[in-house]
Design a protein around this motif. Sequence first.
Motif, PDB file in Angstrom:
ATOM      1  N   ALA A  39     -48.370   8.699 -20.032  1.00 32.37           N
ATOM      2  CA  ALA A  39     -48.750   7.347 -19.628  1.00 32.37           C
ATOM      3  C   ALA A  39     -47.521   6.500 -19.308  1.00 32.37           C
ATOM      4  O   ALA A  39     -47.626   5.487 -18.620  1.00 32.37           O
ATOM      5  CB  ALA A  39     -49.581   6.677 -20.713  1.00 32.37           C
ATOM      6  N   SER A  40     -46.363   6.892 -19.827  1.00 27.24           N
ATOM      7  CA  SER A  40     -45.118   6.174 -19.556  1.00 27.24           C
ATOM      8  C   SER A  40     -43.946   7.115 -19.824  1.00 27.24           C
ATOM      9  O   SER A  40     -44.137   8.235 -20.297  1.00 27.24           O
ATOM     10  CB  SER A  40     -45.004   4.914 -20.429  1.00 27.24           C
ATOM     11  N   THR A  41     -42.745   6.640 -19.543  1.00 28.47           N
ATOM     12  CA  THR A  41     -41.569   7.492 -19.733  1.00 28.47           C
ATOM     13  C   THR A  41     -41.098   7.542 -21.178  1.00 28.47           C
ATOM     14  O   THR A  41     -40.704   8.597 -21.655  1.00 28.47           O
ATOM     15  CB  THR A  41     -40.384   7.009 -18.863  1.00 28.47           C
ATOM     16  N   ARG A  42     -41.140   6.397 -21.876  1.00 32.89           N
ATOM     17  CA  ARG A  42     -40.601   6.379 -23.237  1.00 32.89           C
ATOM     18  C   ARG A  42     -41.422   5.555 -24.223  1.00 32.89           C
ATOM     19  O   ARG A  42     -41.060   5.437 -25.368  1.00 32.89           O
ATOM     20  CB  ARG A  42     -39.175   5.820 -23.230  1.00 32.89           C
ATOM     21  N   PHE A  43     -42.487   4.951 -23.771  1.00 33.69           N
ATOM     22  CA  PHE A  43     -43.227   4.052 -24.644  1.00 33.69           C
ATOM     23  C   PHE A  43     -44.599   4.644 -24.961  1.00 33.69           C
ATOM     24  O   PHE A  43     -44.674   5.765 -25.418  1.00 33.69           O
ATOM     25  CB  PHE A  43     -43.284   2.659 -24.012  1.00 33.69           C
ATOM     26  N   HIS A  44     -45.657   3.934 -24.708  1.00 37.27           N
ATOM     27  CA  HIS A  44     -46.985   4.436 -25.089  1.00 37.27           C
ATOM     28  C   HIS A  44     -47.345   5.695 -24.306  1.00 37.27           C
ATOM     29  O   HIS A  44     -47.109   5.785 -23.108  1.00 37.27           O
ATOM     30  CB  HIS A  44     -48.053   3.349 -24.909  1.00 37.27           C
ATOM     31  N   GLY A  45     -47.875   6.669 -25.013  1.00 35.15           N
ATOM     32  CA  GLY A  45     -48.343   7.888 -24.367  1.00 35.15           C
ATOM     33  C   GLY A  45     -47.280   8.658 -23.619  1.00 35.15           C
ATOM     34  O   GLY A  45     -47.562   9.289 -22.603  1.00 35.15           O
ATOM     35  N   ASN A  97     -48.601  12.060 -10.504  1.00 37.81           N
ATOM     36  CA  ASN A  97     -47.425  12.660  -9.851  1.00 37.81           C
ATOM     37  C   ASN A  97     -46.195  11.752  -9.829  1.00 37.81           C
ATOM     38  O   ASN A  97     -45.364  11.848  -8.937  1.00 37.81           O
ATOM     39  CB  ASN A  97     -47.753  13.113  -8.428  1.00 37.81           C
ATOM     40  N   CYS A  98     -46.076  10.864 -10.818  1.00 36.19           N
ATOM     41  CA  CYS A  98     -44.930   9.943 -10.870  1.00 36.19           C
ATOM     42  C   CYS A  98     -43.892  10.315 -11.922  1.00 36.19           C
ATOM     43  O   CYS A  98     -42.816   9.732 -11.937  1.00 36.19           O
ATOM     44  CB  CYS A  98     -45.412   8.522 -11.159  1.00 36.19           C
ATOM     45  N   TYR A  99     -44.218  11.207 -12.803  1.00 35.54           N
ATOM     46  CA  TYR A  99     -43.308  11.527 -13.899  1.00 35.54           C
ATOM     47  C   TYR A  99     -42.902  12.990 -13.828  1.00 35.54           C
ATOM     48  O   TYR A  99     -43.720  13.861 -13.573  1.00 35.54           O
ATOM     49  CB  TYR A  99     -43.984  11.263 -15.251  1.00 35.54           C
ATOM     50  N   ARG A 100     -41.619  13.214 -14.058  1.00 39.00           N
ATOM     51  CA  ARG A 100     -41.159  14.604 -14.146  1.00 39.00           C
ATOM     52  C   ARG A 100     -40.404  14.792 -15.444  1.00 39.00           C
ATOM     53  O   ARG A 100     -39.738  13.866 -15.934  1.00 39.00           O
ATOM     54  CB  ARG A 100     -40.322  14.995 -12.939  1.00 39.00           C
ATOM     55  N   PRO A 101     -40.546  15.981 -16.017  1.00 41.93           N
ATOM     56  CA  PRO A 101     -39.863  16.241 -17.289  1.00 41.93           C
ATOM     57  C   PRO A 101     -38.346  16.172 -17.127  1.00 41.93           C
ATOM     58  O   PRO A 101     -37.797  16.562 -16.101  1.00 41.93           O
ATOM     59  CB  PRO A 101     -40.292  17.665 -17.657  1.00 41.93           C
ATOM     60  N   THR A 118     -37.832  14.190 -22.438  1.00 43.15           N
ATOM     61  CA  THR A 118     -38.330  12.883 -22.016  1.00 43.15           C
ATOM     62  C   THR A 118     -38.976  13.036 -20.650  1.00 43.15           C
ATOM     63  O   THR A 118     -39.017  14.137 -20.096  1.00 43.15           O
ATOM     64  CB  THR A 118     -37.188  11.848 -21.973  1.00 43.15           C
ATOM     65  N   TYR A 119     -39.448  11.961 -20.120  1.00 41.05           N
ATOM     66  CA  TYR A 119     -39.952  11.950 -18.750  1.00 41.05           C
ATOM     67  C   TYR A 119     -39.143  10.957 -17.945  1.00 41.05           C
ATOM     68  O   TYR A 119     -38.691   9.935 -18.457  1.00 41.05           O
ATOM     69  CB  TYR A 119     -41.438  11.547 -18.717  1.00 41.05           C
ATOM     70  N   GLU A 120     -38.970  11.274 -16.671  1.00 47.54           N
ATOM     71  CA  GLU A 120     -38.275  10.386 -15.751  1.00 47.54           C
ATOM     72  C   GLU A 120     -39.269   9.919 -14.703  1.00 47.54           C
ATOM     73  O   GLU A 120     -40.129  10.685 -14.271  1.00 47.54           O
ATOM     74  CB  GLU A 120     -37.109  11.126 -15.087  1.00 47.54           C
ATOM     75  N   TYR A 121     -39.167   8.658 -14.334  1.00 46.00           N
ATOM     76  CA  TYR A 121     -40.057   8.071 -13.340  1.00 46.00           C
ATOM     77  C   TYR A 121     -39.553   8.432 -11.956  1.00 46.00           C
ATOM     78  O   TYR A 121     -38.395   8.184 -11.616  1.00 46.00           O
ATOM     79  CB  TYR A 121     -40.100   6.554 -13.529  1.00 46.00           C
ATOM     80  N   ASP A 122     -40.402   9.045 -11.157  1.00 49.67           N
ATOM     81  CA  ASP A 122     -40.015   9.506  -9.824  1.00 49.67           C
ATOM     82  C   ASP A 122     -41.216   9.350  -8.891  1.00 49.67           C
ATOM     83  O   ASP A 122     -41.897  10.319  -8.573  1.00 49.67           O
ATOM     84  CB  ASP A 122     -39.556  10.959  -9.895  1.00 49.67           C
ATOM     85  N   ASP A 123     -41.471   8.131  -8.467  1.00 49.74           N
ATOM     86  CA  ASP A 123     -42.649   7.820  -7.665  1.00 49.74           C
ATOM     87  C   ASP A 123     -42.378   8.082  -6.194  1.00 49.74           C
ATOM     88  O   ASP A 123     -41.553   7.413  -5.577  1.00 49.74           O
ATOM     89  CB  ASP A 123     -43.035   6.360  -7.884  1.00 49.74           C
ATOM     90  N   LYS A 124     -43.087   9.023  -5.623  1.00 52.46           N
ATOM     91  CA  LYS A 124     -42.915   9.376  -4.206  1.00 52.46           C
ATOM     92  C   LYS A 124     -43.756   8.480  -3.295  1.00 52.46           C
ATOM     93  O   LYS A 124     -43.648   8.567  -2.076  1.00 52.46           O
ATOM     94  CB  LYS A 124     -43.310  10.837  -3.974  1.00 52.46           C
ATOM     95  N   MET A 125     -44.631   7.662  -3.881  1.00 55.11           N
ATOM     96  CA  MET A 125     -45.450   6.735  -3.110  1.00 55.11           C
ATOM     97  C   MET A 125     -45.363   5.353  -3.765  1.00 55.11           C
ATOM     98  O   MET A 125     -46.270   4.908  -4.459  1.00 55.11           O
ATOM     99  CB  MET A 125     -46.906   7.206  -3.043  1.00 55.11           C
ATOM    100  N   PRO A 126     -44.249   4.645  -3.555  1.00 54.61           N
ATOM    101  CA  PRO A 126     -44.014   3.355  -4.218  1.00 54.61           C
ATOM    102  C   PRO A 126     -44.825   2.218  -3.587  1.00 54.61           C
ATOM    103  O   PRO A 126     -44.321   1.428  -2.805  1.00 54.61           O
ATOM    104  CB  PRO A 126     -42.512   3.149  -4.043  1.00 54.61           C
TER     105      PRO A 126
END
Length: 193
Positions: A39-45, A97-101, A118-126
């Motif tokens: 659900a997020s990179t470092r916070f909830h979920g 499809n916005c987060y990658r390990p 962790t997850y990194e935010y990588d949005d291909k459709m901003p």
Amino acid sequence: MNLRDKYIELYNTYIKRDGADKLLEYMLSKSSDFFTAPASTRFHGSYEGGLVEHSINVYECLVDYLSRGRVKDIYDLNYDSETIAIVALLHDLCKINCYRPGTRNVKDERGVWKTVPTYEYDDKMPYGHGEKSVYIITGFMKLTREEAFAIRYHMGFSGCEDKRCIGDAFEQFPLAFALCTADMEATYFIEGK
């Protein structure tokens, strides 16, 4: 029942609109990571499956919020079960499809550095947050105006848009405020960091 099955059961029980079957098919396809995404990179979920868990939590919070106290007795907000399911279960489709390990380094309790996943935010459709969810959904099925505004403004005043627009949306479309409230309850009280 696991979270994936619970989500699908809620979806199929309440969402019957034309195109809903195609949207769920997309969400279940290899083109989408909805059921495994955080659900997020470092916070909830911020773990595998966090997005589907968050969506269910928001649904349960919204159902509860709309059925109690002042909201029920004074404001008389009557939304059908399909509308409630649509806005709650689909409000964060923008995160598909916005987060990658990835990994990051943190100090443990003894001050020793270690690498953690962790997850990194990588949005291909901003395309924004709420508006992107509306965009994805309407590619498959129609939304009512109130549903679209609720999903668009579910971040409330924590978003970066003009605060007057948010207040106006909440005033004109009470479901937007209700969804925002349910989203915040799920995020901060149920899921936490």
